[in-house]
Design a protein around this motif. Sequence first.
Motif, PDB file in Angstrom:
ATOM      1  N   ALA A   1       0.836  -1.206   0.000  1.00 12.45           N
ATOM      2  CA  ALA A   1       0.000   0.000   0.000  1.00 12.45           C
ATOM      3  C   ALA A   1       0.869   1.254   0.000  1.00 12.45           C
ATOM      4  O   ALA A   1       0.604   2.215  -0.726  1.00 12.45           O
ATOM      5  CB  ALA A   1      -0.922  -0.009   1.223  1.00 12.45           C
ATOM      6  N   ASP A   2       1.932   1.245   0.805  1.00 11.38           N
ATOM      7  CA  ASP A   2       2.827   2.411   0.854  1.00 11.38           C
ATOM      8  C   ASP A   2       3.384   2.715  -0.543  1.00 11.38           C
ATOM      9  O   ASP A   2       3.479   3.875  -0.959  1.00 11.38           O
ATOM     10  CB  ASP A   2       4.017   2.155   1.798  1.00 11.38           C
ATOM     11  N   LEU A   3       3.764   1.655  -1.260  1.00 12.77           N
ATOM     12  CA  LEU A   3       4.336   1.866  -2.600  1.00 12.77           C
ATOM     13  C   LEU A   3       3.301   2.442  -3.551  1.00 12.77           C
ATOM     14  O   LEU A   3       3.616   3.286  -4.393  1.00 12.77           O
ATOM     15  CB  LEU A   3       4.912   0.546  -3.133  1.00 12.77           C
ATOM     16  N   LEU A   4       2.043   2.002  -3.439  1.00  5.67           N
ATOM     17  CA  LEU A   4       0.987   2.569  -4.285  1.00  5.67           C
ATOM     18  C   LEU A   4       0.768   4.045  -3.961  1.00  5.67           C
ATOM     19  O   LEU A   4       0.547   4.863  -4.861  1.00  5.67           O
ATOM     20  CB  LEU A   4      -0.320   1.780  -4.087  1.00  5.67           C
ATOM     21  N   VAL A   5       0.849   4.386  -2.683  1.00  6.26           N
ATOM     22  CA  VAL A   5       0.666   5.791  -2.284  1.00  6.26           C
ATOM     23  C   VAL A   5       1.805   6.646  -2.867  1.00  6.26           C
ATOM     24  O   VAL A   5       1.575   7.719  -3.439  1.00  6.26           O
ATOM     25  CB  VAL A   5       0.615   5.911  -0.740  1.00  6.26           C
ATOM     26  N   LEU A   6       3.042   6.150  -2.754  1.00  7.02           N
ATOM     27  CA  LEU A   6       4.182   6.902  -3.292  1.00  7.02           C
ATOM     28  C   LEU A   6       4.120   6.983  -4.810  1.00  7.02           C
ATOM     29  O   LEU A   6       4.480   8.001  -5.417  1.00  7.02           O
ATOM     30  CB  LEU A   6       5.493   6.255  -2.837  1.00  7.02           C
ATOM     31  N   ALA A   7       3.631   5.907  -5.437  1.00 10.30           N
ATOM     32  CA  ALA A   7       3.495   5.918  -6.898  1.00 10.30           C
ATOM     33  C   ALA A   7       2.476   6.971  -7.340  1.00 10.30           C
ATOM     34  O   ALA A   7       2.654   7.638  -8.366  1.00 10.30           O
ATOM     35  CB  ALA A   7       3.073   4.535  -7.396  1.00 10.30           C
ATOM     36  N   ALA A   8       1.415   7.149  -6.560  1.00  8.78           N
ATOM     37  CA  ALA A   8       0.405   8.163  -6.903  1.00  8.78           C
ATOM     38  C   ALA A   8       1.015   9.562  -6.850  1.00  8.78           C
ATOM     39  O   ALA A   8       0.694  10.431  -7.671  1.00  8.78           O
ATOM     40  CB  ALA A   8      -0.779   8.066  -5.941  1.00  8.78           C
ATOM     41  N   ALA A   9       1.915   9.768  -5.887  1.00 10.42           N
ATOM     42  CA  ALA A   9       2.585  11.068  -5.785  1.00 10.42           C
ATOM     43  C   ALA A   9       3.455  11.312  -7.017  1.00 10.42           C
ATOM     44  O   ALA A   9       3.430  12.388  -7.614  1.00 10.42           O
ATOM     45  CB  ALA A   9       3.429  11.128  -4.516  1.00 10.42           C
ATOM     46  N   ARG A  10       4.217  10.285  -7.400  1.00 11.56           N
ATOM     47  CA  ARG A  10       5.154  10.473  -8.515  1.00 11.56           C
ATOM     48  C   ARG A  10       4.425  10.571  -9.841  1.00 11.56           C
ATOM     49  O   ARG A  10       4.758  11.378 -10.689  1.00 11.56           O
ATOM     50  CB  ARG A  10       6.149   9.320  -8.555  1.00 11.56           C
ATOM     51  N   THR A  11       3.432   9.687 -10.041  1.00 13.69           N
ATOM     52  CA  THR A  11       2.773   9.630 -11.356  1.00 13.69           C
ATOM     53  C   THR A  11       1.830  10.797 -11.577  1.00 13.69           C
ATOM     54  O   THR A  11       1.799  11.366 -12.669  1.00 13.69           O
ATOM     55  CB  THR A  11       1.983   8.307 -11.485  1.00 13.69           C
ATOM     56  N   TYR A  12       1.045  11.119 -10.547  1.00  9.56           N
ATOM     57  CA  TYR A  12      -0.033  12.121 -10.744  1.00  9.56           C
ATOM     58  C   TYR A  12       0.198  13.391  -9.937  1.00  9.56           C
ATOM     59  O   TYR A  12      -0.669  14.245  -9.893  1.00  9.56           O
ATOM     60  CB  TYR A  12      -1.377  11.517 -10.318  1.00  9.56           C
ATOM     61  N   GLN A  13       1.324  13.489  -9.240  1.00  8.22           N
ATOM     62  CA  GLN A  13       1.568  14.615  -8.314  1.00  8.22           C
ATOM     63  C   GLN A  13       0.433  14.733  -7.294  1.00  8.22           C
ATOM     64  O   GLN A  13       0.056  15.827  -6.857  1.00  8.22           O
ATOM     65  CB  GLN A  13       1.738  15.957  -9.052  1.00  8.22           C
ATOM     66  N   GLN A  14      -0.144  13.592  -6.932  1.00 10.34           N
ATOM     67  CA  GLN A  14      -1.179  13.596  -5.897  1.00 10.34           C
ATOM     68  C   GLN A  14      -0.539  13.994  -4.569  1.00 10.34           C
ATOM     69  O   GLN A  14       0.584  13.563  -4.264  1.00 10.34           O
ATOM     70  CB  GLN A  14      -1.818  12.205  -5.794  1.00 10.34           C
ATOM     71  N   ASP A  15      -1.241  14.809  -3.792  1.00 16.21           N
ATOM     72  CA  ASP A  15      -0.695  15.250  -2.491  1.00 16.21           C
ATOM     73  C   ASP A  15      -0.940  14.148  -1.464  1.00 16.21           C
ATOM     74  O   ASP A  15      -2.081  13.946  -1.024  1.00 16.21           O
ATOM     75  CB  ASP A  15      -1.365  16.551  -2.053  1.00 16.21           C
ATOM     76  N   VAL A  16       0.116  13.425  -1.133  1.00 16.62           N
ATOM     77  CA  VAL A  16       0.007  12.326  -0.169  1.00 16.62           C
ATOM     78  C   VAL A  16       1.070  12.490   0.906  1.00 16.62           C
ATOM     79  O   VAL A  16       2.120  13.084   0.672  1.00 16.62           O
ATOM     80  CB  VAL A  16       0.196  10.939  -0.840  1.00 16.62           C
ATOM     81  N   VAL A  17       0.784  11.964   2.094  1.00 17.35           N
ATOM     82  CA  VAL A  17       1.791  11.821   3.148  1.00 17.35           C
ATOM     83  C   VAL A  17       1.578  10.449   3.791  1.00 17.35           C
ATOM     84  O   VAL A  17       0.454   9.952   3.845  1.00 17.35           O
ATOM     85  CB  VAL A  17       1.705  12.918   4.238  1.00 17.35           C
ATOM     86  N   ILE A  18       2.687   9.862   4.251  1.00 16.85           N
ATOM     87  CA  ILE A  18       2.616   8.545   4.896  1.00 16.85           C
ATOM     88  C   ILE A  18       3.183   8.668   6.306  1.00 16.85           C
ATOM     89  O   ILE A  18       4.229   9.287   6.501  1.00 16.85           O
ATOM     90  CB  ILE A  18       3.437   7.500   4.104  1.00 16.85           C
ATOM     91  N   THR A  19       2.475   8.075   7.278  1.00 13.87           N
ATOM     92  CA  THR A  19       3.033   7.975   8.626  1.00 13.87           C
ATOM     93  C   THR A  19       3.311   6.499   8.912  1.00 13.87           C
ATOM     94  O   THR A  19       2.516   5.630   8.554  1.00 13.87           O
ATOM     95  CB  THR A  19       2.057   8.515   9.684  1.00 13.87           C
ATOM     96  N   ARG A  20       4.455   6.238   9.509  1.00 16.32           N
ATOM     97  CA  ARG A  20       4.801   4.864   9.917  1.00 16.32           C
ATOM     98  C   ARG A  20       5.047   4.879  11.415  1.00 16.32           C
ATOM     99  O   ARG A  20       6.049   5.450  11.882  1.00 16.32           O
ATOM    100  CB  ARG A  20       6.040   4.373   9.176  1.00 16.32           C
ATOM    101  N   CYS A  21       4.134   4.254  12.142  1.00 14.29           N
ATOM    102  CA  CYS A  21       4.209   4.315  13.605  1.00 14.29           C
ATOM    103  C   CYS A  21       4.597   2.963  14.200  1.00 14.29           C
ATOM    104  O   CYS A  21       4.383   1.913  13.596  1.00 14.29           O
ATOM    105  CB  CYS A  21       2.857   4.760  14.165  1.00 14.29           C
ATOM    106  N   SER A  22       5.134   3.036  15.393  1.00 16.49           N
ATOM    107  CA  SER A  22       5.476   1.826  16.153  1.00 16.49           C
ATOM    108  C   SER A  22       4.225   1.290  16.846  1.00 16.49           C
ATOM    109  O   SER A  22       3.127   1.813  16.658  1.00 16.49           O
ATOM    110  CB  SER A  22       6.562   2.176  17.170  1.00 16.49           C
ATOM    111  N   ASN A  23       4.391   0.257  17.676  1.00 19.21           N
ATOM    112  CA  ASN A  23       3.242  -0.384  18.351  1.00 19.21           C
ATOM    113  C   ASN A  23       2.503   0.601  19.253  1.00 19.21           C
ATOM    114  O   ASN A  23       3.124   1.280  20.070  1.00 19.21           O
ATOM    115  CB  ASN A  23       3.724  -1.541  19.226  1.00 19.21           C
ATOM    116  N   ASN A  24       1.193   0.616  19.121  1.00 20.60           N
ATOM    117  CA  ASN A  24       0.346   1.482  19.957  1.00 20.60           C
ATOM    118  C   ASN A  24      -0.256   0.697  21.114  1.00 20.60           C
ATOM    119  O   ASN A  24      -0.518  -0.501  20.981  1.00 20.60           O
ATOM    120  CB  ASN A  24      -0.829   2.023  19.142  1.00 20.60           C
ATOM    121  N   TYR A  25      -0.529   1.415  22.212  1.00 23.97           N
ATOM    122  CA  TYR A  25      -1.316   0.842  23.294  1.00 23.97           C
ATOM    123  C   TYR A  25      -2.236   1.924  23.825  1.00 23.97           C
ATOM    124  O   TYR A  25      -2.023   3.116  23.567  1.00 23.97           O
ATOM    125  CB  TYR A  25      -0.412   0.289  24.415  1.00 23.97           C
ATOM    126  N   GLY A  26      -3.275   1.519  24.540  1.00 21.70           N
ATOM    127  CA  GLY A  26      -4.223   2.474  25.102  1.00 21.70           C
ATOM    128  C   GLY A  26      -5.608   1.863  25.183  1.00 21.70           C
ATOM    129  O   GLY A  26      -5.772   0.662  24.954  1.00 21.70           O
TER     130      GLY A  26
END
Length: 346
Positions: free
Chosen positions: A157-182
Amino acid sequence: MRIMVTGGLGFIGSQMVRWLLDNEPDVDIINVDALTYAGNPANVADYADNSRYQWIHASIADRAQMEPCFADKPIDAVINFAAESHVDRSIQSGVPFVATNVLGTQILLELARTYHVPRFLHVSTDEVYGSLGPNGLFRETSPLQPNSPYAASKAAADLLVLAAARTYQQDVVITRCSNNYGPYQFPEKLIPLFVTNGIEGQPWPLYGDGRNVRDWLHVEDHVRAIWAVLNSGKSGQIYNIGGHTEKSNWEIAEDLRAILGLPASVIVPVPDRLGHDRRYAMDAQKITKELGWEPRIAWEDGIASTVAWYQQHEDWWRPLKTGAYREYYRQQYGESGTTRAPSASR
Ligand code: NAD
Ligand code: TYD
């Protein structure tokens, strides 16, 4: 500002919904959630009648269900939390993981372009980087080396998101987080499973030698980071999010044992998870330097308040452990992914 949150009935997505409605008075939310086993309307029950909030029962992997959600009214941003999220389930079968995490993300990207959504934030995970040895940290530039079907689907999925940015100049950002608790974490994940088993007098199944390490972050710190990236992150960029709190599963069990006052015999070693990643640890300097985000909730405080929350909310988690919950919501809301007109699903 009208934000589409996907997966907003799950653990982290519902925290985002609650946090936005509490803290950002100019934000309206359309929450698209298919109500899989991990989705739970009780997670946002206090907000269900809020005029700034709307839940649409639809699957991101179904274009026909998703299109009306975009066509209804203009959307200013998508935050994509929706996912199959449990590694152990992905080891049983990766098919739902590919359907939601990969196909669903691509459908969202295409619809966001068609309907001119100004920004697309994709919620990813540290697991896309694979496993670390005893030293080192994952940086945004680390190679993608996912090991489980879950992690591989998130990396795709991350690669598809980055590909959309490169191919179509779509405005995307990706966050990669560690394990959550709560609070509100489904009790199949390590911390809520152990806490609720502890309350029920059940044992704690510790995989393998228990020395696998994760970097833990309170879910509220995660949603604050996502909000910072959505508003101020640079287009096309990836932002690591981490808690600077590396703990082995043994250490987690020991911390929980101390809080709950349980004997060492509660820990029962069980066979290891297949392909079990040894260690995750994040270098989150970029988000701190660029956006000024830092974790605020110290482990000692966060884990104590989390345990207290599960102690005080047995009515929330007990049905989830019996299966009665699934049956109840199937009767109440129909099968997951049932299409409902946006206006009919408030
Ligand atoms: P979760 O399993 O608690 O919730 C997932 C939500 O997505 C559920 O409400 C579910 O009903 C919904 N959903 C699933 N398939 C769907 C579909 N096809 N269409 C619409 N909705 C669908 O997950 P979580 O722990 O809240 O994780 C949320 C996101 O954060 C995921 O993308 C996950 O990869 C990522 N993440 C999680 C962690 C963590 O520690 N939990 C850490 C880093 C990143
Ligand atoms: P989990 O909560 O499933 O998150 P993830 O696999 O995304 O990191 O597991 C966290 C760690 O706890 C992982 O190393 C596996 C381990 N674990 C157990 O030892 N016993 C359990 O019953 C579970 C669910 C996890």
